[in-house]
Design an enzyme around this catalytic site. Structure first.
Site, PDB file in Angstrom:
ATOM      1  N   TYR A 176       4.619  -2.237 -11.446  1.00 53.32           N
ATOM      2  CA  TYR A 176       4.173  -1.663 -10.168  1.00 53.32           C
ATOM      3  C   TYR A 176       5.273  -1.741  -9.120  1.00 53.32           C
ATOM      4  O   TYR A 176       5.658  -0.720  -8.551  1.00 53.32           O
ATOM      5  CB  TYR A 176       2.922  -2.412  -9.699  1.00 53.32           C
ATOM      6  CG  TYR A 176       2.309  -1.864  -8.432  1.00 53.32           C
ATOM      7  CD1 TYR A 176       1.552  -0.697  -8.448  1.00 53.32           C
ATOM      8  CD2 TYR A 176       2.458  -2.528  -7.215  1.00 53.32           C
ATOM      9  CE1 TYR A 176       0.961  -0.206  -7.287  1.00 53.32           C
ATOM     10  CE2 TYR A 176       1.868  -2.044  -6.059  1.00 53.32           C
ATOM     11  CZ  TYR A 176       1.121  -0.890  -6.095  1.00 53.32           C
ATOM     12  OH  TYR A 176       0.538  -0.406  -4.951  1.00 53.32           O
ATOM     13  N   GLN A 235      -7.465 -18.082  -5.152  1.00 51.22           N
ATOM     14  CA  GLN A 235      -6.455 -18.405  -6.171  1.00 51.22           C
ATOM     15  C   GLN A 235      -5.424 -19.371  -5.578  1.00 51.22           C
ATOM     16  O   GLN A 235      -4.964 -19.173  -4.443  1.00 51.22           O
ATOM     17  CB  GLN A 235      -5.793 -17.114  -6.681  1.00 51.22           C
ATOM     18  CG  GLN A 235      -6.815 -16.248  -7.432  1.00 51.22           C
ATOM     19  CD  GLN A 235      -6.281 -14.896  -7.890  1.00 51.22           C
ATOM     20  OE1 GLN A 235      -5.193 -14.482  -7.504  1.00 51.22           O
ATOM     21  NE2 GLN A 235      -7.064 -14.212  -8.702  1.00 51.22           N
ATOM     22  N   THR A 239      -2.697 -21.052   0.279  1.00 47.67           N
ATOM     23  CA  THR A 239      -1.885 -20.984   1.506  1.00 47.67           C
ATOM     24  C   THR A 239      -1.055 -19.700   1.548  1.00 47.67           C
ATOM     25  O   THR A 239      -0.396 -19.418   2.548  1.00 47.67           O
ATOM     26  CB  THR A 239      -0.921 -22.186   1.591  1.00 47.67           C
ATOM     27  OG1 THR A 239      -0.247 -22.286   0.318  1.00 47.67           O
ATOM     28  CG2 THR A 239      -1.667 -23.481   1.874  1.00 47.67           C
TER      29      THR A 239
HETATM   30  N1  LIG Z   1      -4.799  -0.289  -0.998  1.00 47.18           N
HETATM   31  C1  LIG Z   1      -3.707  -0.992  -0.765  1.00 47.18           C
HETATM   32  O1  LIG Z   1      -3.774  -2.119  -0.259  1.00 47.18           O
HETATM   33  C2  LIG Z   1      -2.352  -0.406  -1.058  1.00 47.18           C
HETATM   34  C3  LIG Z   1      -1.226  -1.120  -0.659  1.00 47.18           C
HETATM   35  C4  LIG Z   1       0.027  -0.596  -0.929  1.00 47.18           C
HETATM   36  C5  LIG Z   1       0.165   0.636  -1.531  1.00 47.18           C
HETATM   37  N2  LIG Z   1      -0.947   1.310  -1.885  1.00 47.18           N
HETATM   38  C6  LIG Z   1      -0.752   2.600  -2.556  1.00 47.18           C
HETATM   39  O2  LIG Z   1      -1.670   3.568  -2.061  1.00 47.18           O
HETATM   40  C7  LIG Z   1      -2.103   4.426  -3.115  1.00 47.18           C
HETATM   41  C8  LIG Z   1      -3.613   4.438  -3.195  1.00 47.18           C
HETATM   42  O3  LIG Z   1      -4.093   3.121  -3.378  1.00 47.18           O
HETATM   43  P1  LIG Z   1      -5.660   2.803  -3.441  1.00 47.18           P
HETATM   44  O4  LIG Z   1      -5.844   1.453  -2.881  1.00 47.18           O
HETATM   45  O5  LIG Z   1      -6.420   3.948  -2.886  1.00 47.18           O
HETATM   46  O6  LIG Z   1      -5.868   2.700  -5.016  1.00 47.18           O
HETATM   47  P2  LIG Z   1      -6.958   3.347  -5.977  1.00 47.18           P
HETATM   48  O7  LIG Z   1      -6.755   2.703  -7.306  1.00 47.18           O
HETATM   49  O8  LIG Z   1      -8.313   3.291  -5.356  1.00 47.18           O
HETATM   50  O9  LIG Z   1      -6.523   4.875  -6.035  1.00 47.18           O
HETATM   51  C9  LIG Z   1      -5.531   5.372  -6.898  1.00 47.18           C
HETATM   52  C10 LIG Z   1      -5.971   6.734  -7.399  1.00 47.18           C
HETATM   53  O10 LIG Z   1      -4.939   7.257  -8.248  1.00 47.18           O
HETATM   54  C11 LIG Z   1      -5.563   7.762  -9.438  1.00 47.18           C
HETATM   55  N3  LIG Z   1      -4.549   7.710 -10.517  1.00 47.18           N
HETATM   56  C12 LIG Z   1      -3.996   6.611 -11.084  1.00 47.18           C
HETATM   57  N4  LIG Z   1      -3.103   6.968 -12.010  1.00 47.18           N
HETATM   58  C13 LIG Z   1      -3.082   8.332 -12.034  1.00 47.18           C
HETATM   59  C14 LIG Z   1      -2.377   9.305 -12.785  1.00 47.18           C
HETATM   60  N5  LIG Z   1      -1.481   8.950 -13.728  1.00 47.18           N
HETATM   61  N6  LIG Z   1      -2.622  10.608 -12.534  1.00 47.18           N
HETATM   62  C15 LIG Z   1      -3.520  10.990 -11.602  1.00 47.18           C
HETATM   63  N7  LIG Z   1      -4.225  10.114 -10.867  1.00 47.18           N
HETATM   64  C16 LIG Z   1      -4.003   8.798 -11.072  1.00 47.18           C
HETATM   65  C17 LIG Z   1      -6.747   6.850  -9.656  1.00 47.18           C
HETATM   66  O11 LIG Z   1      -7.720   7.390 -10.521  1.00 47.18           O
HETATM   67  C18 LIG Z   1      -7.252   6.666  -8.240  1.00 47.18           C
HETATM   68  O12 LIG Z   1      -8.136   7.681  -7.862  1.00 47.18           O
HETATM   69  C19 LIG Z   1      -1.404   3.923  -4.385  1.00 47.18           C
HETATM   70  O13 LIG Z   1      -0.234   4.692  -4.578  1.00 47.18           O
HETATM   71  C20 LIG Z   1      -1.030   2.504  -4.047  1.00 47.18           C
HETATM   72  O14 LIG Z   1       0.099   2.081  -4.756  1.00 47.18           O
HETATM   73  C21 LIG Z   1      -2.198   0.828  -1.679  1.00 47.18           C
HETATM   74  O1  LIG Z   2     -10.337 -13.305  -6.072  1.00 43.16           O
HETATM   75  C1  LIG Z   2      -9.190 -13.364  -5.595  1.00 43.16           C
HETATM   76  C2  LIG Z   2      -8.252 -12.287  -5.688  1.00 43.16           C
HETATM   77  C3  LIG Z   2      -7.004 -12.455  -5.128  1.00 43.16           C
HETATM   78  N1  LIG Z   2      -6.668 -13.607  -4.472  1.00 43.16           N
HETATM   79  C4  LIG Z   2      -5.359 -13.776  -3.826  1.00 43.16           C
HETATM   80  O2  LIG Z   2      -5.313 -12.847  -2.764  1.00 43.16           O
HETATM   81  C5  LIG Z   2      -3.999 -12.399  -2.541  1.00 43.16           C
HETATM   82  C6  LIG Z   2      -4.015 -10.865  -2.507  1.00 43.16           C
HETATM   83  O3  LIG Z   2      -4.277 -10.391  -3.811  1.00 43.16           O
HETATM   84  P1  LIG Z   2      -4.697  -8.860  -4.081  1.00 43.16           P
HETATM   85  O4  LIG Z   2      -4.948  -8.758  -5.540  1.00 43.16           O
HETATM   86  O5  LIG Z   2      -5.774  -8.462  -3.156  1.00 43.16           O
HETATM   87  O6  LIG Z   2      -3.438  -8.007  -3.654  1.00 43.16           O
HETATM   88  P2  LIG Z   2      -1.867  -8.282  -3.660  1.00 43.16           P
HETATM   89  O7  LIG Z   2      -1.471  -8.523  -2.260  1.00 43.16           O
HETATM   90  O8  LIG Z   2      -1.486  -9.316  -4.659  1.00 43.16           O
HETATM   91  O9  LIG Z   2      -1.340  -6.915  -4.186  1.00 43.16           O
HETATM   92  C7  LIG Z   2      -1.596  -5.725  -3.478  1.00 43.16           C
HETATM   93  O10 LIG Z   2      -0.523  -5.526  -2.639  1.00 43.16           O
HETATM   94  C8  LIG Z   2      -0.339  -4.297  -2.009  1.00 43.16           C
HETATM   95  C9  LIG Z   2      -0.661  -3.099  -2.848  1.00 43.16           C
HETATM   96  O11 LIG Z   2       0.450  -2.415  -3.302  1.00 43.16           O
HETATM   97  C10 LIG Z   2      -1.671  -3.296  -3.882  1.00 43.16           C
HETATM   98  O12 LIG Z   2      -2.922  -2.980  -3.364  1.00 43.16           O
HETATM   99  C11 LIG Z   2      -1.715  -4.631  -4.499  1.00 43.16           C
HETATM  100  O13 LIG Z   2      -0.692  -4.690  -5.396  1.00 43.16           O
HETATM  101  C12 LIG Z   2      -3.151 -12.988  -3.666  1.00 43.16           C
HETATM  102  O14 LIG Z   2      -2.451 -14.089  -3.174  1.00 43.16           O
HETATM  103  C13 LIG Z   2      -4.161 -13.431  -4.706  1.00 43.16           C
HETATM  104  O15 LIG Z   2      -3.715 -14.587  -5.396  1.00 43.16           O
HETATM  105  C14 LIG Z   2      -7.601 -14.646  -4.363  1.00 43.16           C
HETATM  106  O16 LIG Z   2      -7.321 -15.680  -3.776  1.00 43.16           O
HETATM  107  N2  LIG Z   2      -8.816 -14.482  -4.936  1.00 43.16           N
END
Ligand SMILES: NC(=O)c1ccc[n+]([C@@H]2O[C@H](COP(=O)([O-])OP(=O)(O)OC[C@H]3O[C@@H](n4cnc5c(N)ncnc54)[C@H](O)[C@@H]3O)[C@@H](O)[C@H]2O)c1
Ligand SMILES: O=c1ccn([C@@H]2O[C@H](COP(=O)(O)OP(=O)(O)O[C@H]3OC[C@@H](O)[C@H](O)[C@H]3O)[C@@H](O)[C@H]2O)c(=O)[nH]1
Length: 346
Positions: A176, A235, A239
């Site tokens: 990722y 997890q 901290t």
């Molecule tokens: N939500 C966050 O905290 C967060 C943080 C950083 C970056 N992003 C980025 O924002 C975007 C959206 O994140 P989200 O939280 O909505 O995630 P999400 O998993 O809800 O949405 C991702 C979407 O992409 C689709 N998808 C995955 N692989 C695909 C493929 N090969 N072809 C077509 N569709 C595909 C999934 O079906 C889904 O609808 C992602 O690019 C993610 O990396 C999200």
């Molecule tokens: O049940 C849980 C799940 C997660 N966590 C902790 O919560 C923190 C956040 O974890 P998440 O899985 O929500 O997300 P992360 O910050 O690790 O990754 C996210 O970062 C930004 C985006 O690109 C993605 O949405 C995702 O990769 C981590 O430190 C994880 O250890 C818990 O303490 N308990």
């Protein structure tokens, strides 16, 4: 024409962008703006679609393979004359005519992006190449949703866009975070080599309604656990910090970036920083004061701290988040209670 490279760095394109479709300059034809949203059936994507559809001059096309997204998130638009939904995997080329591309397709929750890491890399690399190829053929502007994970386990705090990151290239998260880093590289190479108009958002942890209930990310886990009266699983060590942005603020930032003159990368996130223990305490207080908080094992390479420096977003996009965590969590709780069919007690 947008001033590319006007983001204060040295990445200015040497080429003009490819010519947009003649529809853009048609005098009498009332052309709509045709916008492709890849990953539009997912969490952020579906909120973005809602916002784009509010503008009657926009036609929105979603391409999604439904790996983590769902048609349910878009049900209010299915059948709308300005909306189209395509089951499509971005690792395959897509031949359509569009003016803008919001390229979100990629699983975002660690448990989903680690499930099939090779596919995650293909989605980030081949998927982004395909969308850049489409942008080049039709002269579209393309925005990539990159991530705060490009900073890895950051050694500077808070993180600004000039930081190159501290990323493990061979770890279980690399599919990722390294995938997104290559996607950013491809965006800039297409910009410099072919003049493509690019925008890169580095998104920090975002939360809100429509997250998958079993998504595995921390906010959705804690809210679902609190509603079900199950222990909140912090997890270790608890901290570690994250900064949580409410989804409507995120969508506003993404649209400002797309419409503005700056390529980015620009951090979009809420600088309010919390330890995971603090987050658990807050969810407990707001949703279920009787619930237990337990410590469970963590996964490898979990970043120890994360907080965006949003100076650039403020200055260049006139954007900053409006919704505090304490105000956003109850909005998400309402949605989760409806979907879990657990109404509030009083
Ligand atoms: N939500 C966050 O905290 C967060 C943080 C950083 C970056 N992003 C980025 O924002 C975007 C959206 O994140 P989200 O939280 O909505 O995630 P999400 O998993 O809800 O949405 C991702 C979407 O992409 C689709 N998808 C995955 N692989 C695909 C493929 N090969 N072809 C077509 N569709 C595909 C999934 O079906 C889904 O609808 C992602 O690019 C993610 O990396 C999200
Ligand atoms: O049940 C849980 C799940 C997660 N966590 C902790 O919560 C923190 C956040 O974890 P998440 O899985 O929500 O997300 P992360 O910050 O690790 O990754 C996210 O970062 C930004 C985006 O690109 C993605 O949405 C995702 O990769 C981590 O430190 C994880 O250890 C818990 O303490 N308990």
């Amino acid at each position: 024409m947008a001033k590319e490279g006007s983001n204060g760095n040295s990445h200015a394109s040497t080429k003009p962008p490819p010519t947009p479709s003649p529809l853009r300059s048609a005098k009498f034809f009332q052309a709509n703006m045709r916008i492709l949203v890849t990953g539009g059936a997912g969490f952020i994507g579906s909120h973005l679609v809602d916002k784009l559809m509010e503008n009657e001059k926009n036609e929105v096309i979603v391409a999604d393979n439904y790996f983590t997204g769902s048609k349910d998130n878009l049900k209010k638009w299915i059948g709308h004359p300005r909306f189209e939904l395509i089951r499509h995997d971005v690792t395959e080329p897509l031949l359509i005519e569009v003016d803008q591309i919001y390229h979100l397709a990629c699983p975002a929750s660690p448990i989903f992006y680690k499930y099939n890491p090779v596919k995650t890399i293909k989605t980030n690399v081949i998927g982004t190449l395909n969308m850049l190829g489409l942008a080049k053929r039709v002269g579209a502007r393309i925005l990539l949703t990159s991530t705060s994970e490009v900073y890895g386990d950051p050694l500077i705090h808070p993180q600004d866009e000039s930081y190159w990151g501290n990323v493990n290239p061979i770890g279980v998260r690399s599919c990722y975070d390294e995938g997104k880093r290559v996607a950013e590289t491809l965006m800039f190479d297409y910009h410099r080599q072919h003049g493509i108009e690019i925008r890169i958002a580095r998104i920090f942890n975002t939360y809100g309604p429509r997250m998958n209930i079993d998504d595995g990310r921390v906010v959705s886990n804690f809210i679902a656990q609190a509603i079900r009266s199950e222990p909140l699983t912090v997890q270790a060590p608890g901290t570690q910090t994250r900064s949580f942005c409410y989804v409507s603020d995120m969508v506003d930032g993404l649209i400002r970036l797309m419409e503005g003159d700056n390529t980015g990368p620009i951090n979009i996130g809420n600088p309010g920083e919390f330890t995971m223990l603090e987050l658990a305490e807050t969810v407990k207080e707001l949703i279920n004061p009787g619930v237990e908080i337990i410590m469970v094992e963590n996964t490898p390479d979990d970043p120890r701290q994360r907080k965006p420096d949003i100076t650039k977003a403020k200055e260049l996009l006139n954007w900053e988040p409006k919704i505090k965590l304490r105000d956003g969590l109850p909005l998400m709780e309402d949605d989760f209670r409806t979907r879990l069919e657990v109404p509030r007690k009083n």
